[in-house]
Design a protein around this motif. Structure first.
Motif, PDB file in Angstrom:
ATOM      1  N   VAL A 232       0.878  -1.185   0.097  1.00 10.22           N
ATOM      2  CA  VAL A 232       0.128   0.081   0.197  1.00 10.22           C
ATOM      3  C   VAL A 232       0.850   1.423   0.141  1.00 10.22           C
ATOM      4  N   GLN A 233       1.961   1.379   0.891  1.00 10.96           N
ATOM      5  CA  GLN A 233       2.780   2.256   0.985  1.00 10.96           C
ATOM      6  C   GLN A 233       3.536   2.711  -0.361  1.00 10.96           C
ATOM      7  N   THR A 234       3.961   1.530  -1.258  1.00 11.91           N
ATOM      8  CA  THR A 234       4.616   1.534  -2.361  1.00 11.91           C
ATOM      9  C   THR A 234       3.537   2.264  -3.346  1.00 11.91           C
ATOM     10  N   GLY A 235       2.535   1.785  -3.518  1.00 11.34           N
ATOM     11  CA  GLY A 235       1.479   2.365  -4.355  1.00 11.34           C
ATOM     12  C   GLY A 235       1.319   3.538  -4.175  1.00 11.34           C
ATOM     13  N   ARG A 236       0.973   4.170  -3.147  1.00  9.87           N
ATOM     14  CA  ARG A 236       0.628   5.735  -2.491  1.00  9.87           C
ATOM     15  C   ARG A 236       2.006   6.307  -3.047  1.00  9.87           C
ATOM     16  N   PHE A 237       3.021   5.810  -2.809  1.00 11.30           N
ATOM     17  CA  PHE A 237       4.375   6.932  -2.919  1.00 11.30           C
ATOM     18  C   PHE A 237       4.553   6.988  -4.596  1.00 11.30           C
ATOM     19  N   ALA A 238       4.296   5.841  -5.359  1.00 12.16           N
ATOM     20  CA  ALA A 238       4.336   5.826  -6.775  1.00 12.16           C
ATOM     21  C   ALA A 238       3.288   6.734  -7.367  1.00 12.16           C
ATOM     22  N   GLY A 239       1.969   6.473  -6.754  1.00 11.23           N
ATOM     23  CA  GLY A 239       0.908   6.982  -7.382  1.00 11.23           C
ATOM     24  C   GLY A 239       0.825   8.582  -7.184  1.00 11.23           C
ATOM     25  N   ALA A 240       1.627   9.317  -5.953  1.00 12.45           N
ATOM     26  CA  ALA A 240       1.641  10.334  -5.545  1.00 12.45           C
ATOM     27  C   ALA A 240       2.634  11.306  -6.501  1.00 12.45           C
ATOM     28  N   SER A 241       3.972  10.422  -6.625  1.00 10.66           N
ATOM     29  CA  SER A 241       4.941  10.852  -7.371  1.00 10.66           C
ATOM     30  C   SER A 241       4.605  11.341  -8.615  1.00 10.66           C
ATOM     31  N   LEU A 242       3.881  10.400  -9.336  1.00 11.58           N
ATOM     32  CA  LEU A 242       3.378  10.190 -10.691  1.00 11.58           C
ATOM     33  C   LEU A 242       2.236  11.421 -10.704  1.00 11.58           C
ATOM     34  N   LEU A 243       1.575  11.578  -9.792  1.00  8.84           N
ATOM     35  CA  LEU A 243       0.449  12.840  -9.811  1.00  8.84           C
ATOM     36  C   LEU A 243       1.243  14.156  -9.966  1.00  8.84           C
ATOM     37  N   SER A 244       2.284  14.152  -8.909  1.00 10.32           N
ATOM     38  CA  SER A 244       2.984  15.433  -8.781  1.00 10.32           C
ATOM     39  C   SER A 244       3.583  15.949 -10.138  1.00 10.32           C
ATOM     40  N   GLY A 245       3.969  15.024 -10.753  1.00  8.31           N
ATOM     41  CA  GLY A 245       4.490  15.152 -12.281  1.00  8.31           C
ATOM     42  C   GLY A 245       3.253  15.830 -13.291  1.00  8.31           C
ATOM     43  N   ALA A 246       2.260  14.827 -13.101  1.00  6.77           N
ATOM     44  CA  ALA A 246       1.120  15.331 -13.910  1.00  6.77           C
ATOM     45  C   ALA A 246       0.345  16.549 -13.653  1.00  6.77           C
ATOM     46  N   LEU A 247       0.625  17.232 -12.521  1.00  7.34           N
ATOM     47  CA  LEU A 247      -0.007  18.210 -12.072  1.00  7.34           C
ATOM     48  C   LEU A 247       0.848  19.614 -12.838  1.00  7.34           C
ATOM     49  N   VAL A 248       2.017  19.458 -13.056  1.00  5.13           N
ATOM     50  CA  VAL A 248       2.961  20.532 -13.608  1.00  5.13           C
ATOM     51  C   VAL A 248       3.439  20.095 -15.096  1.00  5.13           C
ATOM     52  N   ALA A 249       2.371  19.036 -15.688  1.00  6.96           N
ATOM     53  CA  ALA A 249       3.005  18.665 -17.044  1.00  6.96           C
ATOM     54  C   ALA A 249       2.773  19.866 -18.226  1.00  6.96           C
ATOM     55  N   ALA A 250       1.869  20.910 -17.892  1.00  9.01           N
ATOM     56  CA  ALA A 250       1.984  22.074 -18.749  1.00  9.01           C
ATOM     57  C   ALA A 250       3.204  22.788 -18.580  1.00  9.01           C
ATOM     58  N   LEU A 251       4.135  22.584 -17.795  1.00  7.93           N
ATOM     59  CA  LEU A 251       5.492  23.190 -17.730  1.00  7.93           C
ATOM     60  C   LEU A 251       6.541  22.213 -18.279  1.00  7.93           C
ATOM     61  N   LEU A 252       6.413  20.857 -17.513  1.00  4.82           N
ATOM     62  CA  LEU A 252       7.252  19.688 -17.847  1.00  4.82           C
ATOM     63  C   LEU A 252       7.399  19.210 -19.336  1.00  4.82           C
ATOM     64  N   LEU A 253       6.260  19.249 -19.850  1.00  5.90           N
ATOM     65  CA  LEU A 253       6.311  18.653 -21.255  1.00  5.90           C
ATOM     66  C   LEU A 253       6.808  19.628 -22.341  1.00  5.90           C
ATOM     67  N   PRO A 254       6.628  21.101 -22.209  1.00  9.96           N
ATOM     68  CA  PRO A 254       7.307  21.753 -23.107  1.00  9.96           C
ATOM     69  C   PRO A 254       8.819  21.830 -22.816  1.00  9.96           C
ATOM     70  N   THR A 255       9.109  22.035 -21.407  1.00  8.56           N
ATOM     71  CA  THR A 255      10.439  21.899 -21.117  1.00  8.56           C
ATOM     72  C   THR A 255      11.102  20.553 -21.309  1.00  8.56           C
ATOM     73  N   TRP A 256      10.652  19.552 -21.578  1.00  6.27           N
ATOM     74  CA  TRP A 256      11.206  18.135 -21.981  1.00  6.27           C
ATOM     75  C   TRP A 256      11.441  18.376 -23.596  1.00  6.27           C
ATOM     76  N   TRP A 257      10.568  19.131 -24.201  1.00  8.80           N
ATOM     77  CA  TRP A 257      11.031  19.256 -25.677  1.00  8.80           C
ATOM     78  C   TRP A 257      12.093  19.956 -25.752  1.00  8.80           C
ATOM     79  N   SER A 258      12.164  21.143 -25.075  1.00  8.74           N
ATOM     80  CA  SER A 258      13.499  22.036 -25.071  1.00  8.74           C
ATOM     81  C   SER A 258      14.646  21.295 -24.759  1.00  8.74           C
ATOM     82  N   LEU A 259      14.581  20.450 -23.808  1.00  3.69           N
ATOM     83  CA  LEU A 259      15.812  19.589 -23.521  1.00  3.69           C
ATOM     84  C   LEU A 259      16.010  18.906 -24.536  1.00  3.69           C
ATOM     85  N   THR A 260      15.087  18.120 -25.278  1.00  4.02           N
ATOM     86  CA  THR A 260      15.517  17.261 -26.351  1.00  4.02           C
ATOM     87  C   THR A 260      16.437  17.978 -27.475  1.00  4.02           C
ATOM     88  N   GLN A 261      16.105  19.224 -27.492  1.00  2.19           N
ATOM     89  CA  GLN A 261      16.881  19.948 -28.543  1.00  2.19           C
ATOM     90  C   GLN A 261      18.195  20.600 -28.167  1.00  2.19           C
TER      91      GLN A 261
END
Length: 878
Positions: A232-261
């Protein structure tokens, strides 16, 4: 009245938090005042990258937010033009940066000092808050540990990397969120602080995320009850971490594209399992003052935390109050962190697969946090170690000190007096850690005095080894350049770029708000330095320097105006607030449109507009020549469709060559010059006399640089930006018919390879004809901004394109006569659009790649999170 007093009285916890904030805040403020940093004196906090890079981004931030919001997504101050999401995500999204809006012009350095000391204070505050929340630490002991955290060796050594300091402010809050997630199952703190860290600085957030995995392993072992609960703890940690990234995807995805260049293209694909340095060498960094300028490009990890924290961390592993499984798991984490400071694969892991360019072991703030956290578990008022525990710690400390003392001469950053002073603090710390009467008031006082004194002394010693830019050097230069820019932009509102023959930093365009050609940024796309190297200008993995433009490149890149530093006479002879970075004789072809005491302003009559009708030959040009003069000629010929334009430059012979203490050479290009006598000066003097008023250029390979030789042209130093890795072009003469030009190269070493060293003459008449042809059908802009161009262009044939000097990106979207069309990449750098014969209405608009997907993911994640919180709040019984 007594009730009102009680209402405003601080609680013990509040006093602790205030003390934890004020102690590092006051220490660093007093130190900066002592060093006379602005606003306290004539110096500034600017040094190395803070003075050469970040201060320019801060000036851009002010301008973008206050005057030019259109440049937030894209800016033509970013080299020849570039997306800005990656720059914001790495450098500029600290909330404290908003304070800089109150510091215009030369006062910007005062604002930088303010946010720096605030970050130190906030780091102490958040660590103290963590201690108060989850440990028994209170009062002066908590303040002492918090100050050790705020003023750790990493924070002092990286004080200039101001955007990284937010990581030590937010790490305690994120760690608290993890504790809550693991122990109570509450998601909220984790889902607040980790997304904020991802927004503020994704790079430091990446390192914190790696640490969270290690911390989770330790907590999972420490709090283990059943395998089901662990799942349960592992699932909670993984889920919260992924959700944290998803919450700021509007910044992270364009930034990731920038990094690929940009940065991602430099990722190491293979590594070796070997030690980068002797593992025990890092022990020297536990001593105060073990840092100097030479440690910036390379050196062991900066992990100084003070003797009290080190001893406290060691006592953690022999503290019987703590479960053995917890100590063993903590030991595994500690060993992993220790190996990361010397084992190459782990070092690369922390740095996302790239060796740091300067500032090695950037993750060492994690180590400092971890050790101080362990110390906080141990150094409590009820801690009374037994003789075995004391003996074990003393043996470990003694062995470490013995190793450092035995190798003291090899640690050039650590002097003997610093070592013995460190030993003295170890003795004091050991006495305090084993002090039997810890509940006596003298104990926390002595702990505070010893602990704070040591970290203060370390900050003082470390920073005294660093030199800083004076306030006048920054302020006078910036004010003069701003005057030049303002005079130009007030008289010409069209869209153009500005070149100059001087620079303080490669970010001058960001600093004063003009469209330029130089930049220093970790988010720089790889195609930009590749292009700059091709045309003969200095370049590197993270910078480009448009200091070596020719008449050809100035024209094609729309360098419509130029600023040149003046040669002063009289009392000001030999002085200038504008450091020369290039020799540009071909300014003789341009028209002087203004001047002041320090500089002249020129207008380039050959500058093309940002777009124009050109031959579609440019779409199929594969220009792979390593000769920058031929590269430029091929580029121009493809635009005009005239093959004769490929012969713009011709190699010329020198009229005379004289050798002094150097073996004679029959051929200059590619010659290896060798001194006859190594103890005497060696030089070569090359003379040529132009037969007409054409522009003459020299090409110099990467070995022909200011590190290997000095260059004088007609008795004056030949100004040149010193760092380049490809062949560059240097303007040598123009409108100098019949004048003797004498170039002297003086060797600094025993030999010099004249790699690609050739004199070229530009066929000025052919160049003017080619440019005139392209100027006939410009893109007449009715509207323009950094991310939007709208205008008409006339094509006289069907096989023509709108060629622009806008760097290519899938973020640029084009319409021709109202219909969406495909954009094309020319010479692997710029944007073009196909045209139909006749008048075409062309619109180009920029929108960051992946931003729409990011907004969608972030939006859905926010709905999920807030919906879940609302549902939980309303399902509780009233």
């Amino acid at each position: 009245m007594p009730e009102r007093k009680r209402r405003w009285a601080f609680t013990a916890k509040q006093w602790t938090l205030l003390g934890a904030f004020l102690t590092p805040f006051i220490i660093m403020t007093v130190y900066f005042a002592y060093r006379q940093m602005a606003p306290f004196g004539s110096s500034s906090l600017l040094t190395v990258d803070l003075g050469q890079q970040y201060v320019d981004f801060f000036a851009y931030l002010r301008r973008a937010l206050l005057h030019d919001p259109g440049s937030i997504f894209y800016s033509f101050s970013n080299g020849l033009g570039g997306e800005m999401v990656g720059t914001w995500a790495y450098y500029l999204l600290s909330p404290l940066n908003l304070l800089l809006l109150a510091f215009p012009g030369n006062t910007l350095t005062s604002g930088i000092l303010l946010i720096t000391v605030l970050k130190y204070g906030l780091a102490g505050l958040t660590f103290a808050w963590l201690l108060l929340k989850v440990t028994p630490q209170r009062g002066l002991i908590a303040i002492t540990l918090s100050t050790a955290y705020a003023l750790m060796g990493w924070a002092i050594a990286n004080q200039l990397n101001i955007m990284w300091l937010d990581a030590i402010v937010l790490l305690p809050l994120i760690f608290y969120g993890l504790l809550q997630l693991m122990i109570t199952g509450h998601w909220k703190p984790y889902l607040i602080w980790l997304p904020i860290m991802l927004i503020v600085n994704y790079y430091m957030a990446y390192m914190i995320c790696l640490f969270l995995i290690l911390a989770f392993i330790w907590l999972a072992v420490d709090k283990f009850s059943t395998w089901r609960n662990l799942a349960v703890q592992t699932g909670r940690f993984a889920g919260a971490s992924l959700l944290s990234g998803a919450l700021v995807a509007a910044l992270l995805l364009p930034t990731w594209w920038s990094l690929t260049q940009s940065k991602v293209q430099y990722t190491i694909q293979s590594f070796k399992w070997h030690f980068e340095l002797v593992p025990f060498k890092t022990l020297s960094k536990f001593f105060l003052g073990a840092f100097n300028f030479d440690q910036m490009p390379n050196g062991p990890a900066n992990i100084f935390i003070g003797a009290l924290a080190v001893l406290g961390a060691l006592f953690f592993f022999v503290d019987r109050r703590i479960a053995l499984k917890s100590r063993l798991a903590a030991g595994v984490v500690t060993v992993f962190l220790a190996l990361s400071t010397c084992l190459q694969p782990l070092d690369l892991l922390w740095h996302a697969g790239q060796f740091p360019v300067w500032y090695p072991y950037r993750f060492s703030f994690i180590i400092c946090f971890w050790l101080i956290w362990l110390a906080a578990q141990t150094l409590t008022l009820d801690f009374h170690p037994g003789p075995i525990a004391i003996g074990a710690v003393v043996v470990v400390v003694a062995l470490g000190c013995y190793y450092v003392e035995a190798h003291l001469k090899s640690f050039k950053y650590l002097k003997a007096n610093q070592f013995w002073l460190g030993i003295l603090f170890v003795v004091f710390a050991l006495i305090l850690a084993t002090f039997p009467y810890k509940k006596h008031w003298i104990y926390p006082v002595m702990l505070f005095v010893i602990g704070v004194t040591e970290v203060t002394a370390n900050a003082y010693m470390d920073l005294n080894n660093i030199s800083y830019v004076s306030q006048s050097e920054y302020g006078n230069y910036t004010a003069e350049l701003q005057r030049l820019v303002n005079k130009t932009t007030k008289s010409d509102h069209s869209f153009y770029r500005i070149g100059k023959t001087f620079e303080r930093t490669k970010g001058d365009a960001f600093q004063t708000g003009f469209n330029g050609g130089s930049v220093f940024s970790s988010a720089l796309p790889k195609t930009t330095p590749t292009f700059m190297g091709n045309i003969g200008s200095p370049d590197g993995d993270g910078f480009v320097e448009y200091s070596n433009g020719t008449l050809v490149t100035d024209s094609l890149l729309n360098m419509k105006y130029y600023f040149q530093d003046k040669q002063l006479s009289g009392a000001l002879s030999g002085t200038s607030m504008l450091p020369a970075s290039s020799n540009k004789a071909d300014l003789a072809d341009y028209k002087v449109v203004g001047q002041d005491t320090w500089a002249k302003r020129y207008k380039n009559p050959y500058a093309l507009s940002m777009g124009y009708a050109a031959s579609d030959d440019i779409l199929t040009l594969k220009d792979k020549t390593a000769d920058p003069t031929q590269y430029q000629a091929n580029w121009l010929a493809a635009l005009t469709g005239n093959q004769q334009d490929k012969h713009l430059f011709t190699a010329e012979n020198f009229d005379q060559v004289a050798f002094q203490n150097i073996n004679q050479q029959s051929k200059i290009t590619g010659a290896m010059l060798q001194k006859k006598s190594l103890v005497k000066d060696g030089s070569i003097t090359l003379t040529f006399k132009p037969k007409d008023n054409a522009a003459y250029y020299l090409t110099m390979g990467s070995t022909v640089n200011p590190q290997n030789a000095t260059f004088t042209l007609n008795g004056k130093a030949l100004a040149q930006y010193p760092t380049y890795r490809n062949t560059i072009i240097v303007s040598a003469a123009d409108h100098d018919k019949g004048k003797t030009m004498k170039l002297t190269i003086k060797l600094k070493k025993g030999s010099l390879w004249l790699q690609n060293f050739t004199l070229y003459r530009l066929n000025t008449q052919r160049f003017k004809q080619a440019v005139h042809k392209l100027q006939q059908h410009p893109w007449k802009l009715s509207h323009h901004s950094d991310r939007n161009f709208n205008g008409t262009v006339t094509a006289t044939k069907n096989n023509q394109v709108l060629n622009t000097s806008i760097p290519y990106s899938p973020g640029w979207h084009a319409t021709v006569n109202g219909k969406s069309v495909k954009t094309y990449k020319t010479i692997n750098m710029f944007t073009a659009v196909k045209l139909k014969k006749g008048t075409n209405h062309v619109k180009l608009t920029y929108w960051p790649p992946l931003l729409n997907w990011g907004l969608l993911i972030s939006g859905l994640s926010l709905v999920l999170v807030f919906g879940s919180w609302w549902w939980r709040a309303h399902r509780r019984p009233r």
